[in-house]
Design a protein around this motif. Structure first.
Motif, PDB file in Angstrom:
ATOM      1  N   PRO A  18      -4.589  -2.258   9.108  1.00  0.00           N
ATOM      2  CA  PRO A  18      -5.635  -2.156   8.079  1.00  0.00           C
ATOM      3  C   PRO A  18      -6.148  -0.739   7.862  1.00  0.00           C
ATOM      4  N   VAL A  19      -5.939   0.148   8.847  1.00  0.00           N
ATOM      5  CA  VAL A  19      -6.409   1.533   8.706  1.00  0.00           C
ATOM      6  C   VAL A  19      -5.714   2.211   7.533  1.00  0.00           C
ATOM      7  N   ILE A  20      -4.421   1.910   7.350  1.00  0.00           N
ATOM      8  CA  ILE A  20      -3.669   2.517   6.242  1.00  0.00           C
ATOM      9  C   ILE A  20      -4.282   2.105   4.907  1.00  0.00           C
ATOM     10  N   GLY A  21      -4.583   0.817   4.765  1.00  0.00           N
ATOM     11  CA  GLY A  21      -5.213   0.351   3.534  1.00  0.00           C
ATOM     12  C   GLY A  21      -6.592   0.944   3.329  1.00  0.00           C
ATOM     13  N   LEU A  22      -7.347   1.090   4.427  1.00  0.00           N
ATOM     14  CA  LEU A  22      -8.685   1.679   4.326  1.00  0.00           C
ATOM     15  C   LEU A  22      -8.605   3.136   3.886  1.00  0.00           C
ATOM     16  N   ILE A  23      -7.621   3.862   4.410  1.00  0.00           N
ATOM     17  CA  ILE A  23      -7.407   5.253   3.990  1.00  0.00           C
ATOM     18  C   ILE A  23      -7.106   5.292   2.491  1.00  0.00           C
ATOM     19  N   ALA A  50      -5.121   8.332  -9.004  1.00  0.00           N
ATOM     20  CA  ALA A  50      -5.691   8.008  -7.699  1.00  0.00           C
ATOM     21  C   ALA A  50      -5.432   6.550  -7.324  1.00  0.00           C
ATOM     22  N   GLY A  51      -5.438   5.663  -8.303  1.00  0.00           N
ATOM     23  CA  GLY A  51      -5.322   4.239  -8.030  1.00  0.00           C
ATOM     24  C   GLY A  51      -3.943   3.805  -7.580  1.00  0.00           C
ATOM     25  N   ILE A  52      -2.895   4.334  -8.224  1.00  0.00           N
ATOM     26  CA  ILE A  52      -1.534   3.910  -7.878  1.00  0.00           C
ATOM     27  C   ILE A  52      -1.191   4.240  -6.423  1.00  0.00           C
ATOM     28  N   PRO A  53      -1.415   5.492  -5.946  1.00  0.00           N
ATOM     29  CA  PRO A  53      -1.161   5.752  -4.526  1.00  0.00           C
ATOM     30  C   PRO A  53      -1.998   4.874  -3.601  1.00  0.00           C
ATOM     31  N   ALA A  54      -3.253   4.590  -3.986  1.00  0.00           N
ATOM     32  CA  ALA A  54      -4.100   3.721  -3.164  1.00  0.00           C
ATOM     33  C   ALA A  54      -3.529   2.305  -3.106  1.00  0.00           C
ATOM     34  N   ILE A  55      -2.992   1.817  -4.215  1.00  0.00           N
ATOM     35  CA  ILE A  55      -2.356   0.496  -4.234  1.00  0.00           C
ATOM     36  C   ILE A  55      -1.146   0.480  -3.305  1.00  0.00           C
ATOM     37  N   LEU A  56      -0.338   1.525  -3.360  1.00  0.00           N
ATOM     38  CA  LEU A  56       0.863   1.589  -2.514  1.00  0.00           C
ATOM     39  C   LEU A  56       0.486   1.692  -1.036  1.00  0.00           C
ATOM     40  N   LEU A  57      -0.580   2.418  -0.734  1.00  0.00           N
ATOM     41  CA  LEU A  57      -1.048   2.490   0.651  1.00  0.00           C
ATOM     42  C   LEU A  57      -1.557   1.128   1.129  1.00  0.00           C
ATOM     43  N   THR A  58      -2.160   0.368   0.225  1.00  0.00           N
ATOM     44  CA  THR A  58      -2.600  -0.980   0.567  1.00  0.00           C
ATOM     45  C   THR A  58      -1.409  -1.861   0.926  1.00  0.00           C
ATOM     46  N   LEU A  59      -0.340  -1.778   0.128  1.00  0.00           N
ATOM     47  CA  LEU A  59       0.871  -2.530   0.438  1.00  0.00           C
ATOM     48  C   LEU A  59       1.440  -2.111   1.787  1.00  0.00           C
ATOM     49  N   ALA A  60       1.428  -0.804   2.048  1.00  0.00           N
ATOM     50  CA  ALA A  60       1.942  -0.305   3.331  1.00  0.00           C
ATOM     51  C   ALA A  60       1.098  -0.826   4.490  1.00  0.00           C
ATOM     52  N   GLY A  61      -0.214  -0.899   4.289  1.00  0.00           N
ATOM     53  CA  GLY A  61      -1.093  -1.420   5.332  1.00  0.00           C
ATOM     54  C   GLY A  61      -0.759  -2.860   5.690  1.00  0.00           C
ATOM     55  N   PHE A  62      -0.487  -3.685   4.677  1.00  0.00           N
ATOM     56  CA  PHE A  62      -0.103  -5.071   4.943  1.00  0.00           C
ATOM     57  C   PHE A  62       1.283  -5.152   5.577  1.00  0.00           C
ATOM     58  N   PHE A  63       2.199  -4.296   5.120  1.00  0.00           N
ATOM     59  CA  PHE A  63       3.568  -4.340   5.647  1.00  0.00           C
ATOM     60  C   PHE A  63       3.601  -3.970   7.128  1.00  0.00           C
ATOM     61  N   PHE A  64       2.866  -2.920   7.502  1.00  0.00           N
ATOM     62  CA  PHE A  64       2.851  -2.481   8.898  1.00  0.00           C
ATOM     63  C   PHE A  64       1.753  -3.168   9.715  1.00  0.00           C
TER      64      PHE A  64
END
Length: 200
Positions: A92-97, A75-89
């Motif tokens: 913040p909604v992506i990181g929150l998801i 669960a943590g690794i995909p959440a980390i990658l989504l956090t990176l995607a949120g910063f890249f794009f």
């Protein structure tokens, strides 16, 4: 008839590199790639940080392996990658998801494995800690690299980080006497840490 006696052969042990030499050679190989990626910025820099995020996440979640508070890497690794995607794009909604999905999946997996809500909550919390500890700093690097003077700021961050680590190591080797955290890292000293902080 002469009897032959076998004399034991002395095997030379391969010489091991010192800790400093290993660090130096590693830096010599990876620093140019890191600087080049930061200079190019954009998706190239983000792509270079992605495997670091995955490796860092796996290492973080392995620290508490077999313990009740072990995080769920699944669960943590995909959440980390989504956090990176949120910063890249810059969304913040992506990181929150990523945070919500990561915590939810960790809790569900914990419940399925152990059945107790308390242990599932602990594992979900540790999973979130991994996202904050790994995902946020790397995500901030991605965001900073997109600034107009992003490369200069990244260079400052890298310089302070590498300088602190190098000076802490050198100061500890020369003047280190008092252990900093004997159980976690026996060779680190308070004197080395102080010299690293001042130098950084």
């Amino acid at each position: 008839m002469a009897t032959m006696t076998n004399t034991p052969s002395t095997k030379t042990q391969p010489r091991q590199l010192s800790n400093f030499t290993v660090r130096y050679l590693t830096a010599l190989v990876f620093i140019p790639f890191g600087v080049l990626g930061a200079f190019i910025g954009g998706w190239v820099f983000a792509l270079m940080l992605t495997p670091l995020a995955v490796i860092g996440g796996l290492e973080f979640y392995s620290l508490a392996a077999g313990r009740p508070k072990q995080g769920i890497a699944l669960a943590g690794i995909p959440a980390i990658l989504l956090t990176l995607a949120g910063f890249f794009f810059n969304d913040p909604v992506i990181g929150l998801i990523g945070l919500v999905v990561g915590a939810s999946v960790a809790a569900v997996v914990g419940m399925a494995r152990h059945g107790g809500m308390g242990r599932a909550a602990s594992q979900a919390w540790t999973t979130l800690l991994g996202v904050f500890y790994i995902g946020l700093p790397l995500g901030m690097l991605i965001a900073i690299s997109n600034f107009s003077n992003g490369f200069l700021w990244i260079a400052v961050i890298f310089g302070i980080t590498w300088g602190t680590d190098t000076l802490a190591y050198a100061g500890g080797r020369l003047w280190g006497r008092t252990p900093l955290a004997p159980k976690l890292s026996p060779k680190k000293t308070r004197e080395g840490a102080l010299i690293g902080i001042i130098g950084g």
